[in-house]
Design an enzyme around this catalytic site. Structure first.
Site, PDB file in Angstrom:
ATOM      1  N   HIS A   1       0.829  -1.209   0.000  1.00 29.94           N
ATOM      2  CA  HIS A   1       0.000   0.000   0.000  1.00 29.94           C
ATOM      3  C   HIS A   1       0.867   1.265   0.000  1.00 29.94           C
ATOM      4  CE1 HIS A   1      -3.234  -2.710   0.890  1.00 29.94           C
ATOM      5  NE2 HIS A   1      -2.735  -3.042   2.069  1.00 29.94           N
TER       6      HIS A   1
ATOM      7  N   HIS B   1      -7.097  -4.658  -0.765  1.00 23.05           N
ATOM      8  CA  HIS B   1      -6.382  -5.917  -1.003  1.00 23.05           C
ATOM      9  C   HIS B   1      -7.040  -6.694  -2.127  1.00 23.05           C
ATOM     10  CE1 HIS B   1      -6.350  -5.004   3.349  1.00 23.05           C
ATOM     11  NE2 HIS B   1      -5.061  -5.120   3.180  1.00 23.05           N
TER      12      HIS B   1
END
Lengths: 331, 331
Positions: B56, B218
């Site tokens: 991320h 995700h």
């Protein structure tokens, strides 16, 4: 075409509307295609104006602000801005001390900036130009006579912009801009192609297991198409090519590890780690480092490595305050 | 797998080595997987510690620095950090005034941060925790009880970080962090999937003409898979979902238009223009705006819209100086 856009023909104007909404520090004309510092013109300050095809954001529109560009003229995607547009940016930026055009070395940009400079001089504005040609991969390509301008443009705009902010005169700002260009070299690698919105098809095709070494920022051909390799091999290919052009041993360098638009930051940091280690092994010191997608090619995956051999004066100017959408530091 | 990596199992350590090379302001342990402010611990200052799965970036490792996080614990890709790692970050950051854990609301993260907090308290460190759950798209998913934490994490870390920098006490910093979370909502849209390096296959499949509304960071399923639509429609879907959860009319908002990793900045600015126009039409004011890839999902294409309804105090804290790899402004 997996793109977050409205009509393909409107991408530049639509992006400029978003830029305007996000950054009140800029005066944006989405129709006329100019981006100008809101506080321009700054009387007595040399103004820096750049521009080029869109699709490389944040370059140049995100580099407008204190300590960097006074104005930018974004063209259509991968297409030079037209002379009238460059002229408008030049006139809006001029504070009476002259304007430096920072021009990437592509045939269309060089021509259109030259015409705009002549038109500006007819209106009494003194213009100097610096041509940026840092890419060691290819000489005399489809779009260029000589080498291409790529990641080094950021270094030229930042360092010359800092000098102009300090009040240096036009000739001196132009000299330092040329010095940065001479001391800077780049090499890019593509892991995928990119698609120009109005074209709708990828600019080139790469097999699932292929990469292209020495790619240009518009998807122009590189030096060599080769099999996929680890990040360490890719970085070695890039830095070996740069080092063959200007030896890096003993140098203190400013390093840019630049994502091409579709490669995530994690991978850019992996490439940065390899580049720092390569430079250490080859006797060079990373004095300053920047990692991120700054000079992009739409959603192309890959990275570009740009290295500038610093002097104390260039280091000082790199460290000087900057306040733009894409680069911000200092006081 | 078109990735700029070495061995898939090494991506986190390799990226941390690059982070260390690029940012001397950080103390990075690539093996122990911690990133700490070089000047930590700061005696008497409440420390902020966060962490979560890698992939991320720049969240969280790029948010460590003055005015934001004191330390981060990056896990494997899309996998929670382990308790020992969070404990090490907590102990390295603690300056004696207590530590705030900023935890995204995923089952693994919540559990591991809780264990780390218990271990830290056994060593005499006071720990408070705030759970961030800003994503309106999905409740009770595969990885979560309740809503997911996404773009709002950036707001919580920036605003609570500013308050801690000013010397506020732990209970007050935790209260404001919770206030930011309560006032913040997000909604993400994916135009493509992403591939976890050690898996080697895309997490999900989207047809060439499909997009996924309400995606998680995700690649968890979203609300709906639908046909491709223009940027204006995508932004409308996101802001309509947010507005249904907390009405935005009359609000002064902090707007984040966040690229998911594979979407170029030009497209993020197009989405920003649409979001600003949508908010104007619906009676809200964009008081502050941030555009860029800050909370990403590897090379996923798409964007997330995050909106925080500001108060004068939250605005002041948002504007306060910050000096991290990914966010830098102020004096």
């Amino acid at each position: 075409m997996r793109k977050l856009i409205n009509a393909p023909a409107d991408v530049v104007a639509d992006a400029l509307r978003g830029l305007a909404a996000a950054h009140p520090s800029l005066r944006v004309d989405p129709e006329g295609r100019t981006v100008v510092r809101a506080d321009a013109p700054r009387p007595g300050k040399v103004a820096l104006v750049s521009g080029g095809g869109s699709g490389h954001e944040p370059m140049h529109i995100g580099f407008v602000g204190r300590g960097m560009l006074d104005a930018a003229a974004p063209g259509e995607v991968f297409t030079s801005p037209v002379p009238d547009q460059i002229l408008a940016a030049t006139l809006a930026a001029d504070g009476g001390a002259g304007v430096l055009h920072v021009v990437a070395n592509y045939t269309g940009d060089v021509l259109n900036f030259r015409v705009a400079a002549e038109l500006a001089e007819e209106e009494g504005v003194e213009v100097a130009a610096v041509r940026v040609d840092d890419d060691v991969a290819v000489t005399d390509g489809r779009r260029t006579a000589g080498r291409r301008g790529t990641g080094g443009i950021l270094f030229v705009e930042k360092i010359a912009g800092a000098l102009a902010e300090e009040g240096a005169r036009l000739a001196r700002v132009a000299d330092v801009a040329r010095e940065v260009d001479e001391r800077t070299r780049s090499f890019g690698v593509a892991l995928s192609s990119c698609t120009v919105p109005v074209v709708g098809e990828p600019t080139f095709r790469l097999g699932e297991d292929e990469i292209e070494l020495g790619i240009g920022v518009h998807g122009e051909p590189g030096r060599e198409r080769t099999a996929r390799m680890p990040a360490a091999g890719i970085v070695d290919a890039a830095l070996t090519a740069i080092d063959a052009d200007v030896p890096l041993r003993g140098a203190e360098v400013l390093l840019l590890v630049n994502g091409m638009g579709g490669t995530p930051l994690m991978e850019q940091y992996i490439a940065c780690g390899e580049a720092a280690e390569w430079l250490r092994r080859h006797g060079a010191t990373v004095a300053r480092c920047l990692v991120g997608p700054f000079v992009t090619s739409l959603e192309m995956a890959g990275c570009m490595i740009t290295v500038c051999r610093l002097t104390p004066e260039l280091t000082r100017l790199w460290d000087a305050p900057v306040e733009t959408p894409a680069l911000r530091w200092g006081r």
